[in-house]
Design a protein around this motif. Structure first.
Motif, PDB file in Angstrom:
ATOM      1  N   ALA A  84       4.177  32.187  21.620  1.00 31.93           N
ATOM      2  CA  ALA A  84       3.833  32.346  23.097  1.00 31.93           C
ATOM      3  C   ALA A  84       2.430  31.613  23.599  1.00 31.93           C
ATOM      4  O   ALA A  84       1.991  31.661  24.757  1.00 31.93           O
ATOM      5  CB  ALA A  84       3.324  33.939  23.342  1.00 31.93           C
ATOM      6  N   HIS A  85       2.044  30.735  23.067  1.00 34.99           N
ATOM      7  CA  HIS A  85       0.779  29.930  23.241  1.00 34.99           C
ATOM      8  C   HIS A  85       0.870  29.184  24.417  1.00 34.99           C
ATOM      9  O   HIS A  85       0.073  29.214  25.234  1.00 34.99           O
ATOM     10  CB  HIS A  85       0.130  29.038  21.910  1.00 34.99           C
ATOM     11  N   GLY A  86       2.177  28.372  24.404  1.00 30.69           N
ATOM     12  CA  GLY A  86       2.015  27.574  25.472  1.00 30.69           C
ATOM     13  C   GLY A  86       2.449  28.463  26.873  1.00 30.69           C
ATOM     14  O   GLY A  86       1.930  27.731  27.987  1.00 30.69           O
ATOM     15  N   VAL A  87       2.738  29.490  26.774  1.00 32.37           N
ATOM     16  CA  VAL A  87       2.963  30.354  27.978  1.00 32.37           C
ATOM     17  C   VAL A  87       1.634  30.440  28.689  1.00 32.37           C
ATOM     18  O   VAL A  87       1.205  30.254  29.602  1.00 32.37           O
ATOM     19  CB  VAL A  87       3.692  31.703  27.807  1.00 32.37           C
ATOM     20  N   CYS A  88       0.583  30.992  27.814  1.00 30.06           N
ATOM     21  CA  CYS A  88      -0.617  31.328  28.406  1.00 30.06           C
ATOM     22  C   CYS A  88      -1.666  30.154  28.621  1.00 30.06           C
ATOM     23  O   CYS A  88      -2.548  30.093  29.172  1.00 30.06           O
ATOM     24  CB  CYS A  88      -1.539  32.187  27.285  1.00 30.06           C
ATOM     25  N   ALA A  89      -1.308  28.770  27.835  1.00 32.43           N
ATOM     26  CA  ALA A  89      -1.939  27.776  27.871  1.00 32.43           C
ATOM     27  C   ALA A  89      -2.022  27.291  29.399  1.00 32.43           C
ATOM     28  O   ALA A  89      -2.916  26.310  29.802  1.00 32.43           O
ATOM     29  CB  ALA A  89      -1.527  26.606  26.989  1.00 32.43           C
ATOM     30  N   GLY A  90      -0.700  27.454  29.964  1.00 34.60           N
ATOM     31  CA  GLY A  90      -0.408  27.045  31.544  1.00 34.60           C
ATOM     32  C   GLY A  90      -1.016  27.842  32.286  1.00 34.60           C
ATOM     33  O   GLY A  90      -0.824  27.566  33.805  1.00 34.60           O
ATOM     34  N   ARG A  91      -1.714  29.059  32.038  1.00 36.20           N
ATOM     35  CA  ARG A  91      -2.180  29.888  32.980  1.00 36.20           C
ATOM     36  C   ARG A  91      -3.633  29.982  33.130  1.00 36.20           C
ATOM     37  O   ARG A  91      -4.475  30.135  32.357  1.00 36.20           O
ATOM     38  CB  ARG A  91      -1.814  31.411  32.646  1.00 36.20           C
ATOM     39  N   SER A  92      -3.956  29.413  34.235  1.00 37.25           N
ATOM     40  CA  SER A  92      -5.576  29.292  34.417  1.00 37.25           C
ATOM     41  C   SER A  92      -5.930  30.873  34.899  1.00 37.25           C
ATOM     42  O   SER A  92      -5.498  31.574  35.391  1.00 37.25           O
ATOM     43  CB  SER A  92      -5.833  28.483  35.564  1.00 37.25           C
ATOM     44  N   PRO A  93      -7.123  31.093  34.263  1.00 37.15           N
ATOM     45  CA  PRO A  93      -7.739  32.501  34.540  1.00 37.15           C
ATOM     46  C   PRO A  93      -8.853  32.507  35.863  1.00 37.15           C
ATOM     47  O   PRO A  93      -9.270  33.449  36.051  1.00 37.15           O
ATOM     48  CB  PRO A  93      -8.886  32.582  33.231  1.00 37.15           C
ATOM     49  N   TYR A  94      -8.725  31.235  36.442  1.00 36.24           N
ATOM     50  CA  TYR A  94      -9.945  31.247  37.535  1.00 36.24           C
ATOM     51  C   TYR A  94      -9.525  32.186  38.543  1.00 36.24           C
ATOM     52  O   TYR A  94     -10.301  32.650  39.228  1.00 36.24           O
ATOM     53  CB  TYR A  94      -9.879  30.016  38.049  1.00 36.24           C
TER      54      TYR A  94
END
Length: 276
Positions: A93-103
């Motif tokens: 699932a790492h790639g899913v969150c890597a593309g999600r900015s927390p800003y």
């Protein structure tokens, strides 16, 4: 002779009633052979926090409870994505969150202040959370993206109070996520320790001319007004807006005339957090 027969009949009826009551009571007693199954928990929700396991001291042990952020906790869920992670593993699932900015979770919006010149400088790490075995067996398919404080020492990230949600909008950034130093260029310090410099943002610096440098200082000042909520980021001369450039990368921050012991992000009109 009729009276004894009547008494015997009454006794038989009484015994039958007692037996029925006893059987009824026994039927209502739960047995160990038929326990009720514990309901399967649903996915975490955005804004929920990863809490410390019940009955543990704050030792950085792995947490297992997602819920309200009322007490000390280890991190925040910044996004939940409907997805099927490969093999139900966090690695998949790492790639899913890597593309999600927390800003956006942090309250940053493209409203003219955020022109791409600056991005928040956060002491944060990011994790991927997937369904456990029971949730997976129940058909749940999701990835939760978790933001946790970056460790300031070997071991697990620290727990903290407060929430980072909307911290760069109308909220208040927990100090564990801020980046501070005692002097510009020194090693980072926890912002709860006495410090004189806070780096609030980083960006690509184009400083070929003095005019370009002045433009970066001006945009840094606008960014600081936005994220600190202070009408005057210089606080009447007690603070100074500072832009530094190293290898083509600029940092936007605030330098203080005396030590502070908390972040300025989200301070608004409150008093400056002087140390001591």
């Amino acid at each position: 002779m009729r009276r004894p027969r009547a008494l015997v009949g009454m006794l038989l009826v009484a015994v039958a009633l007692v037996a029925c009551l006893a059987l009824s009571a026994w039927a209502r007693i739960p047995t160990a052979s038929s326990p009720l199954a514990e309901p399967v928990a649903g996915p975490p929700t955005v804004g929920s926090c990863l809490g410390l396991p019940a009955g543990t001291v704050d030792t950085g042990a792995a947490a297992s409870v997602y819920g309200p952020c009322t007490g000390r906790h280890l991190g925040e869920v910044v996004a939940v994505v409907a997805a099927e992670p490969a093999g139900a593993s966090a690695a998949g699932a790492h790639g899913v969150c890597a593309g999600r900015s927390p800003y956006r979770y942090l309250g940053l919006r493209d409203d003219g202040t955020l022109d791409g010149s600056w991005l928040p400088s956060l002491a944060a790490a990011y994790r991927s959370v997937v369904p456990d075995r029971r949730q997976w067996a129940a058909g749940q398919r999701w990835v939760a993206c978790l933001m946790v404080p970056a460790p300031t020492a070997p071991g697990a990230p620290p727990s903290y109070r407060g929430v980072a949600r909307d911290a760069f909008g109308s909220g208040r950034l927990p100090a564990v996520y801020a980046t501070c130093t005692d002097r510009p260029g020194r090693d980072p310090l926890p912002c709860t320790a006495p410090h004189r410099t806070e780096t609030v943002a980083t960006g690509a610096g184009r400083v070929a001319t003095a005019g370009a440098t002045a433009g970066l200082v001006a945009s840094c000042g606008r960014f600081l007004r936005r994220v600190t909520g202070m009408a005057d980021p210089a606080a009447g001369g007690q603070l100074a807006v500072r832009v530094t450039v190293d290898g083509g990368t600029a940092t936007c921050g605030i330098v203080s005339t005396r030590p502070l012991d908390s972040t300025l992000v989200g301070l608004g009109g409150g008093p400056l957090p002087w140390a001591g």
